[in-house]
Design a protein around this motif. Structure first.
Motif, PDB file in Angstrom:
ATOM      1  N   ASP A  34     -47.525  75.695 -29.066  1.00 36.31           N
ATOM      2  CA  ASP A  34     -47.009  76.179 -27.997  1.00 36.31           C
ATOM      3  C   ASP A  34     -46.895  75.360 -26.679  1.00 36.31           C
ATOM      4  N   ASN A  35     -47.696  74.535 -26.558  1.00 36.83           N
ATOM      5  CA  ASN A  35     -46.813  73.087 -26.165  1.00 36.83           C
ATOM      6  C   ASN A  35     -45.454  72.652 -26.595  1.00 36.83           C
ATOM      7  N   ARG A  36     -44.563  72.657 -27.574  1.00 39.07           N
ATOM      8  CA  ARG A  36     -43.876  72.025 -27.652  1.00 39.07           C
ATOM      9  C   ARG A  36     -43.459  72.922 -27.420  1.00 39.07           C
ATOM     10  N   ASN A  37     -42.803  74.359 -27.289  1.00 40.05           N
ATOM     11  CA  ASN A  37     -41.740  75.046 -27.370  1.00 40.05           C
ATOM     12  C   ASN A  37     -40.981  75.079 -25.777  1.00 40.05           C
ATOM     13  N   VAL A  38     -42.398  74.591 -24.928  1.00 35.50           N
ATOM     14  CA  VAL A  38     -41.874  74.801 -23.269  1.00 35.50           C
ATOM     15  C   VAL A  38     -42.061  73.014 -23.330  1.00 35.50           C
ATOM     16  N   SER A  39     -41.885  72.385 -23.899  1.00 32.70           N
ATOM     17  CA  SER A  39     -41.555  70.953 -23.109  1.00 32.70           C
ATOM     18  C   SER A  39     -40.495  70.479 -23.185  1.00 32.70           C
ATOM     19  N   ALA A  40     -40.004  71.338 -24.853  1.00 32.92           N
ATOM     20  CA  ALA A  40     -38.375  70.530 -25.153  1.00 32.92           C
ATOM     21  C   ALA A  40     -37.145  71.237 -24.270  1.00 32.92           C
TER      22      ALA A  40
END
Length: 539
Positions: A66-72
């Motif tokens: 879930d963090n990856r999906n926003v971070s990118a």
């Protein structure tokens, strides 16, 4: 299904260490089958519903999905990858790998600015790589051989290794190894830095607002280096825990894209002509569900007990009933798509209640007068299917005399319980097996995680020096055949000792409005940056 680690690509990465890539402009990559046949519409808002709220808005030191999906969307990496995992330019426009595989030289894209106006420089690359090497859950493995990062000029960064890392060029995506602004972190503790929750990056979208428990808002970066992008004005990410509510939201048009819909609703949603379903296999993450035994529990320290529990569980039931046949039973921690490395020969634990009872008797755990042998506390990572798996586990283990107490909680509670307080006996976890066993699989068994605890690393507290040594050898082995043999030997050992039981693959399914175009532009799907995405106006 995306195909990874093709033999030809492996050979190239292992043996051709001269000029790896030279390019001056990033080309858009569309992972979905949708062709960009229409002229994009500029502007508009994309509303996206997700089932889990991120714990951080930068996947810098916490690579949770879930963090990856926003971070990118906000913070970029050096490279991006096409569907065959061929690296393409992003923040780096050129790169070379030395003949001995010990120097990776990157030319940075000139004129790139962070959202606060500071220039991107090689110092940002240096800080990002070395900090993730020290504190990143996967960075500690991926970057273990990094000796230093040289910065001969503001637009040149050279990653210098002490030993080869044949997987390194695949690990430099925005979501996996983001390049953060060093000036925002200064000399303080990075995990407590404000940039984690209010990020500044170089990406196509600028962070605007995070309303905890509700939603977050990203707005278009008007100064994005890729001229003419992004098309969208805003992205709103809504946090909706109930899968049925997510399905309803995308069905009624309240949201444009949904991740985490109820699997039971997919057939109905697929029949709706206003919706599309993307169930492309995520060949970057290779997510799977695992049962982790806490080996510090003296009962579970007995391998016969672990084998018995494995045979008391019907993984086909989990696949068919809990995941509605939309997943595969997993028979090894190494993804099957990494065919050269795959070996499931010792992960053969067929569902057999009689055999499970016999093994428990042999392990010195007979049934008492009340029919029970012992009790276990079972925790699970938040998520509808993980909870249903846990409920099934309670029933399945009850049939062989094991009483199960389910302990639940939100994600921070789960992480603390598994990786800090160790207040569990069995854990149902979701882990990315990733694009190379050194990066994704090693952390599941890595003994260093016992001595230096970190989230997402070795929840079982398995500690086998032979396995650690095989992983260490494979991490630097440039001979494809020898590396495959090392990984296969690891699987044979951990398959027999069974500190972790693989269960099923975990799908990442997106349901979206037919008005949405070019949703994915990255091999890791939802961890793309939405720069190419556009939305038709409502009619």
């Amino acid at each position: 299904m995306l195909s990874l680690l093709l033999p030809s690509l492996l050979k190239k990465l292992h043996f051709d260490r001269r000029l790896v890539h030279l390019a001056l402009a990033a080309l858009p990559f569309t992972a979905s089958a949708q062709a960009p046949s229409q002229k994009p519409v500029e502007g508009g808002t994309l509303t996206y519903a997700v089932s889990q709220e991120p714990t951080s808005l930068v996947s810098f030191l916490d690579t949770k999905t879930d963090n990856r999906n926003v971070s990118a969307k906000v913070t970029e990496g050096l490279l991006r990858y096409d569907a065959k995992f061929t690296p393409q330019p992003l923040l780096a426009t050129e790169w070379q790998v030395s003949a001995d595989g010990l120097k990776y030289s990157f030319k940075l894209r000139p004129g790139v600015k962070f959202h606060d106006g500071h220039d991107l420089t090689s110092e940002d690359v240096r800080y990002s790589v070395l900090t993730q090497k020290k504190q990143g859950p996967r960075g500690r493995i991926t970057l273990a051989n990094v000796e230093r990062v040289d910065t001969p000029d503001p637009l040149t960064a050279v990653i210098v290794l002490s030993k080869p890392a044949p997987f390194l060029l695949k690990s430099l995506s925005s979501a996996e190894l983001p390049i953060v602004p060093a000036h925002r972190y200064s000399d303080g503790e990075p995990l407590g830095n404000s940039n984690i929750t209010a990020p500044v990056g170089t990406g196509p979208f600028v962070f605007e607002q995070w309303v905890r428990g509700s939603h977050l808002v990203l707005r278009k970066n008007p100064n994005y280096w890729r001229k003419g992008y992004p098309h969208l004005d805003r992205v709103i990410v809504k946090f909706v825990r109930d899968p049925a509510a997510i399905s309803t939201a995308v069905e009624t048009g309240e949201v444009d894209v949904a991740q985490g819909v109820g699997l039971a609703d997919l057939d109905r949603l697929a029949a709706n002509p206003k919706l599309k379903i993307d169930d492309t296999y995520d060949g970057f993450l290779n997510n799977a569900s695992f049962l982790e035994f806490n080996l510090e529990n003296p009962v579970l320290a007995n391998v016969k007990v672990r084998h018995a529990i494995a045979q008391a569980i019907d993984r086909n039931f989990i696949r068919n009933t809990i995941y509605y046949k939309r997943v595969e039973v997993v028979n090894s921690p190494v993804p099957r798509v990494l065919a050269d490395y795959y070996d499931d020969s010792t992960f053969r634990y067929p569902f057999d209640v009689a055999a499970a009872n016999r093994l428990l008797d042999e392990a010195g755990q007979p049934k008492q007068a009340n029919g029970q042998r012992f009790s276990l506390r079972v925790s699970y990572i938040p998520g509808a299917e993980f909870k249903r798996t846990t409920d099934y586990l309670r029933s399945a283990l009850g049939r062989v005399g094991i009483k199960v107490e389910v302990v639940d909680g939100d994600l921070p509670t789960f992480l603390k319980r598994v990786y800090t307080t160790r207040d569990f006996d069995i854990n149902i976890n979701g882990l990315g097996r990733l694009f190379d066993p050194t990066v994704g699989v090693q952390r599941i068994y890595w003994g260093d995680g016992v001595r230096n605890p970190l989230i997402w690393i070795n929840g079982a507290h398995y500690d086998n020096p032979q396995v650690d040594e095989l992983f260490r050898q494979a991490a630097v082995e440039v001979d494809a055949g020898k590396r495959a043999a090392q990984f296969k030997q690891v699987q044979q050992i951990v398959g027999r000792e069974l500190p972790v039981l693989p269960l099923v693959s975990v799908p990442l399914i997106q349901v979206y409005s037919a008005r949405v175009h070019n949703l994915n532009n990255s091999i890791d799907l939802m961890a793309g940056d939405l720069a190419d995405t556009w939305v038709e106006p409502r009619k």
